[in-house]
Write a protein that holds these residues in place. Structure first.
Motif, PDB file in Angstrom:
ATOM      1  N   GLY A   1      -7.253  -5.353  10.467  1.00 51.59           N
ATOM      2  CA  GLY A   1      -6.140  -4.945   9.615  1.00 51.59           C
ATOM      3  C   GLY A   1      -6.067  -3.465   9.314  1.00 51.59           C
ATOM      4  N   LYS A   2      -6.867  -2.655  10.029  1.00 52.20           N
ATOM      5  CA  LYS A   2      -6.834  -1.204   9.816  1.00 52.20           C
ATOM      6  C   LYS A   2      -6.533  -0.503  11.128  1.00 52.20           C
TER       7      LYS A   2
ATOM      8  N   HIS B   1      -7.002   3.352   8.284  1.00 51.93           N
ATOM      9  CA  HIS B   1      -6.080   3.065   7.185  1.00 51.93           C
ATOM     10  C   HIS B   1      -5.629   1.613   7.254  1.00 51.93           C
ATOM     11  N   SER B   2      -5.512   0.997   6.107  1.00 51.70           N
ATOM     12  CA  SER B   2      -5.009  -0.367   6.043  1.00 51.70           C
ATOM     13  C   SER B   2      -3.560  -0.405   6.527  1.00 51.70           C
TER      14      SER B   2
END
Length: 158
Positions: free
Chosen positions: A23-24, A119-120
């Motif tokens: 998810g990043k 980063h998410s």
């Protein structure tokens, strides 16, 4: 590197990678930039775009990557460091097989540094990310193949 100065402006042919893990997404920026972008760089003459991404990631991070399918092509116009740019960008899916963690790290860009950060994707709209189409496209699951064009953006005022 394919970067042509023409009448006070600059044409760039850039290749970037989209690495999404847990998810990043991996992004980078120079110490002076106020925005983030996908890692990659300019192609060399007679270099295939996938090979450009492999070379740039090795030079900037020391990591070996596997380049997947092309996701996006972007024609992008912007001002950066007071210079007008016309950029043709190829964006590929990218895997990092030897990835051990998602800690922030410092890479190299010539004689300078690049700051890399995961980063998410869920929070990607809360940061400044260029080209602008990336925030919406990175939020798609699965990622969609598209072509983009944008008008001038002044990154010096971002």
């Amino acid at each position: 590197m394919i970067s042509l100065a023409i009448d006070g402006a600059l044409f760039n042919y850039r290749v970037a990678g989209v690495a999404i893990v847990d998810g990043k997404v991996l992004l980078h920026k120079t110490p002076s930039d106020k925005f983030w972008s996908l890692p990659g760089g300019r192609a060399s003459l007679f270099e295939f775009s996938k090979d450009t991404l492999i070379r740039e990631m090795q030079e900037e991070t020391g990591m070996d990557v596997e380049v997947g399918e092309m996701l996006w092509i972007s024609e992008n116009f912007f001002v950066y460091n007071d210079i007008k740019h016309h950029e043709l960008g190829f964006y590929y899916q990218m895997e990092i097989p030897s990835l051990k963690d998602q800690n922030d790290f410092i890479g190299v860009e010539g004689d300078g540094e690049l700051f890399f950060k995961w980063h998410s994707v869920a929070e990607i709209s809360q940061i400044k990310l260029y080209p602008e189409f990336l925030a919406a496209e990175l939020a798609q699951n699965p990622l969609r193949v598209k072509q983009f064009s944008s008008g001038f953006i002044n990154l010096d005022q971002a």
